[in-house]
Design a protein around this motif. Structure first.
Motif, PDB file in Angstrom:
ATOM      1  N   LEU A 184      -3.191  15.906  -1.681  1.00 42.73           N
ATOM      2  CA  LEU A 184      -2.369  15.475  -0.551  1.00 42.73           C
ATOM      3  C   LEU A 184      -3.139  14.414   0.220  1.00 42.73           C
ATOM      4  CD1 LEU A 184      -0.104  15.657   1.603  1.00 42.73           C
ATOM      5  CD2 LEU A 184      -1.310  17.629   2.571  1.00 42.73           C
ATOM      6  N   VAL A 185      -2.518  13.258   0.414  1.00 45.19           N
ATOM      7  CA  VAL A 185      -3.126  12.162   1.183  1.00 45.19           C
ATOM      8  C   VAL A 185      -2.241  11.873   2.377  1.00 45.19           C
ATOM      9  CG1 VAL A 185      -3.930   9.773   1.163  1.00 45.19           C
ATOM     10  CG2 VAL A 185      -4.110  11.159  -0.917  1.00 45.19           C
ATOM     11  N   THR A 186      -2.757  12.063   3.573  1.00 46.51           N
ATOM     12  CA  THR A 186      -1.986  11.776   4.781  1.00 46.51           C
ATOM     13  C   THR A 186      -2.184  10.316   5.181  1.00 46.51           C
ATOM     14  OG1 THR A 186      -3.690  12.319   6.433  1.00 46.51           O
ATOM     15  CG2 THR A 186      -2.448  14.152   5.471  1.00 46.51           C
ATOM     16  N   GLY A 187      -1.169   9.761   5.829  1.00 46.25           N
ATOM     17  CA  GLY A 187      -1.257   8.356   6.219  1.00 46.25           C
ATOM     18  C   GLY A 187      -1.336   7.439   5.017  1.00 46.25           C
ATOM     19  N   ALA A 188      -0.469   7.695   4.017  1.00 45.02           N
ATOM     20  CA  ALA A 188      -0.578   6.995   2.730  1.00 45.02           C
ATOM     21  C   ALA A 188       0.286   5.746   2.642  1.00 45.02           C
ATOM     22  CB  ALA A 188      -0.205   7.956   1.606  1.00 45.02           C
ATOM     23  N   SER A 189       0.798   5.265   3.753  1.00 40.70           N
ATOM     24  CA  SER A 189       1.688   4.106   3.697  1.00 40.70           C
ATOM     25  C   SER A 189       0.935   2.783   3.676  1.00 40.70           C
ATOM     26  CB  SER A 189       2.646   4.117   4.894  1.00 40.70           C
ATOM     27  OG  SER A 189       1.921   4.040   6.114  1.00 40.70           O
ATOM     28  N   ARG A 190      -0.339   2.784   4.052  1.00 43.43           N
ATOM     29  CA  ARG A 190      -1.060   1.511   4.143  1.00 43.43           C
ATOM     30  C   ARG A 190      -2.570   1.770   4.141  1.00 43.43           C
ATOM     31  NH1 ARG A 190       0.326   0.486  10.591  1.00 43.43           N
ATOM     32  NH2 ARG A 190      -1.507   1.570  11.424  1.00 43.43           N
ATOM     33  N   GLY A 191      -3.325   0.699   4.071  1.00 40.52           N
ATOM     34  CA  GLY A 191      -4.772   0.762   4.232  1.00 40.52           C
ATOM     35  C   GLY A 191      -5.470   1.710   3.280  1.00 40.52           C
ATOM     36  N   LEU A 192      -6.434   2.430   3.815  1.00 37.53           N
ATOM     37  CA  LEU A 192      -7.228   3.342   3.003  1.00 37.53           C
ATOM     38  C   LEU A 192      -6.377   4.486   2.452  1.00 37.53           C
ATOM     39  CD1 LEU A 192      -9.767   4.439   1.780  1.00 37.53           C
ATOM     40  CD2 LEU A 192     -10.531   5.160   4.060  1.00 37.53           C
ATOM     41  N   GLY A 193      -5.371   4.938   3.193  1.00 37.29           N
ATOM     42  CA  GLY A 193      -4.518   6.002   2.690  1.00 37.29           C
ATOM     43  C   GLY A 193      -3.773   5.600   1.438  1.00 37.29           C
ATOM     44  N   ARG A 194      -3.242   4.383   1.439  1.00 36.10           N
ATOM     45  CA  ARG A 194      -2.556   3.887   0.243  1.00 36.10           C
ATOM     46  C   ARG A 194      -3.526   3.765  -0.922  1.00 36.10           C
ATOM     47  NH1 ARG A 194       1.847  -0.823  -0.711  1.00 36.10           N
ATOM     48  NH2 ARG A 194       2.851   0.457   0.845  1.00 36.10           N
ATOM     49  N   ALA A 195      -4.688   3.185  -0.666  1.00 33.65           N
ATOM     50  CA  ALA A 195      -5.680   3.024  -1.728  1.00 33.65           C
ATOM     51  C   ALA A 195      -6.131   4.375  -2.273  1.00 33.65           C
ATOM     52  CB  ALA A 195      -6.880   2.233  -1.206  1.00 33.65           C
ATOM     53  N   ALA A 196      -6.310   5.358  -1.390  1.00 30.92           N
ATOM     54  CA  ALA A 196      -6.730   6.689  -1.834  1.00 30.92           C
ATOM     55  C   ALA A 196      -5.670   7.322  -2.726  1.00 30.92           C
ATOM     56  CB  ALA A 196      -7.002   7.574  -0.628  1.00 30.92           C
ATOM     57  N   ALA A 197      -4.404   7.177  -2.349  1.00 29.31           N
ATOM     58  CA  ALA A 197      -3.328   7.731  -3.168  1.00 29.31           C
ATOM     59  C   ALA A 197      -3.324   7.092  -4.551  1.00 29.31           C
ATOM     60  CB  ALA A 197      -1.985   7.512  -2.472  1.00 29.31           C
ATOM     61  N   LEU A 198      -3.493   5.777  -4.605  1.00 23.74           N
ATOM     62  CA  LEU A 198      -3.495   5.067  -5.882  1.00 23.74           C
ATOM     63  C   LEU A 198      -4.687   5.460  -6.746  1.00 23.74           C
ATOM     64  CD1 LEU A 198      -2.395   1.558  -4.595  1.00 23.74           C
ATOM     65  CD2 LEU A 198      -1.121   2.987  -6.190  1.00 23.74           C
ATOM     66  N   GLU A 199      -5.873   5.551  -6.138  1.00 26.90           N
ATOM     67  CA  GLU A 199      -7.075   5.860  -6.913  1.00 26.90           C
ATOM     68  C   GLU A 199      -7.076   7.312  -7.390  1.00 26.90           C
ATOM     69  OE1 GLU A 199      -9.219   3.828  -8.078  1.00 26.90           O
ATOM     70  OE2 GLU A 199      -8.881   2.000  -6.908  1.00 26.90           O
ATOM     71  N   LEU A 200      -6.596   8.228  -6.567  1.00 27.12           N
ATOM     72  CA  LEU A 200      -6.512   9.624  -6.994  1.00 27.12           C
ATOM     73  C   LEU A 200      -5.529   9.777  -8.144  1.00 27.12           C
ATOM     74  CD1 LEU A 200      -6.542  11.292  -3.480  1.00 27.12           C
ATOM     75  CD2 LEU A 200      -8.212  11.777  -5.282  1.00 27.12           C
ATOM     76  N   ALA A 201      -4.402   9.069  -8.065  1.00 29.43           N
ATOM     77  CA  ALA A 201      -3.427   9.120  -9.154  1.00 29.43           C
ATOM     78  C   ALA A 201      -4.008   8.509 -10.421  1.00 29.43           C
ATOM     79  CB  ALA A 201      -2.148   8.396  -8.747  1.00 29.43           C
ATOM     80  N   ALA A 202      -4.754   7.418 -10.286  1.00 30.63           N
ATOM     81  CA  ALA A 202      -5.378   6.789 -11.450  1.00 30.63           C
ATOM     82  C   ALA A 202      -6.389   7.721 -12.101  1.00 30.63           C
ATOM     83  CB  ALA A 202      -6.050   5.483 -11.041  1.00 30.63           C
ATOM     84  N   ALA A 203      -6.978   8.611 -11.297  1.00 32.18           N
ATOM     85  CA  ALA A 203      -7.946   9.579 -11.825  1.00 32.18           C
ATOM     86  C   ALA A 203      -7.267  10.814 -12.403  1.00 32.18           C
ATOM     87  CB  ALA A 203      -8.926   9.981 -10.726  1.00 32.18           C
ATOM     88  N   GLY A 204      -5.930  10.829 -12.400  1.00 29.09           N
ATOM     89  CA  GLY A 204      -5.205  11.912 -13.049  1.00 29.09           C
ATOM     90  C   GLY A 204      -4.546  12.923 -12.143  1.00 29.09           C
TER      91      GLY A 204
END
Length: 283
Positions: A10-30
């Motif tokens: 779960l990534v909060t504040g995932a619409s922009r900035g570090l939250g968006r990047a975290a969501a993308l990188e976690l998904a890329a990691a599976g």
């Protein structure tokens, strides 16, 4: 096989900035990533920036071959967070990784700008930052523990924050970030025997969408980094089976990068030292 295959994040504040990047990188990691934010395609926080919503983050995850879902949630509202956790439990039955990233208050349209002197600071400024920062983390962390992580005795809570400056910078910002950092420390201590690690990461000056709006290329030149640098640090911590060794600590992203061999998108490893810190970040 990606390091986080089978994990639910779960990534909060995932619409922009570090939250968006975290969501993308976690998904890329599976990981299966649940991204939350107040800004959605149907109710954008910035109508002039329709690209900055939790739905467009989910679109990017799917376009890259990842898995996830988008949920509108205001993490300062316990009822909304309670519903979020109940939904996650019903749909997924578990939560392995919580990234407390939602934060705001520095750009609250209801609060005027900072004063020229410390006594001129708007009295509402700190309240706004604490609500969108440490209080949001507090509510989300405790309800995640109550519904999903605590009873199972599993998972890691990661928080995005900022190391406070010496000499101190903007008063309400410094106090709000100090509260987030102390919350990480106390939760880490309280959960030592529960098998749940709590770690915070402090990025440098990130070239987020909003920073690019308000600063010239010359101002951003030099030792800056993309949000994906800190996001990759979060992935490395989440994938570490011995992450508990860091519990209760605030780690600089550069230190995490050296420890785990993480790089930014250009292959560099920016090191953000105290003398380079320039002020409040979009994190």
């Amino acid at each position: 096989m990606p390091a986080l295959t089978g994990k639910v994040a779960l990534v909060t504040g995932a619409s922009r900035g570090l939250g968006r990047a975290a969501a993308l990188e976690l998904a890329a990691a599976g990981a299966f990533v649940i991204g939350t934010a107040r800004s959605t395609r149907a109710q954008p926080s910035r109508p002039d920036r329709p690209d900055l919503t939790v739905d467009t983050t989910l679109d990017a995850i799917h376009a890259a071959g990842g898995m996830g879902e988008a949920v509108r949630c205001d993490h300062t509202d316990p009822a909304q967070v309670e519903a979020l956790m109940t939904g996650i439990r019903a749909r997924h039955g578990r939560l392995d990784i919580l990234v407390n990233n939602a934060w705001g208050g520095h750009d609250d349209p209801g609060v005027p700008g900072g004063g020229a002197e410390v006594w001129d600071e708007p009295l509402a400024q700190l309240r706004s930052m604490l609500l969108a920062g440490a209080y949001s983390d507090y509510v989300t962390g405790l309800l995640a523990l109550r519904h999903l992580m605590g009873p199972a005795g599993q998972g890691v809570i990661l928080t995005t924050t900022y190391h406070t400056d010496e000499p101190p910078g903007w008063l309400p910002y410094e106090v709000s970030k100090a509260a987030k950092n102390r919350l990480t420390y106390v939760l880490g201590e309280k959960l030592r025997g529960a098998g749940i690690a709590c770690v915070a990461v402090s990025p440098g000056w990130m070239r987020t969408e909003l920073m690019l709006e308000h600063h010239t290329p010359e101002e951003l030149a030099g030792q800056t980094e993309t949000p994906h640098y800190a996001a990759r640090a979060l992935v490395a911590l989440a994938a570490d089976p011995d992450v508990a060794r860091h519990t209760g600590r605030v780690l600089d992203v550069g230190d995490v990068a050296r420890l785990y061999g993480v790089t930014d998108v250009d292959g560099s490893q920016p090191q953000w030292h105290a003398e380079h810190r320039g002020g409040p970040q979009d994190a």
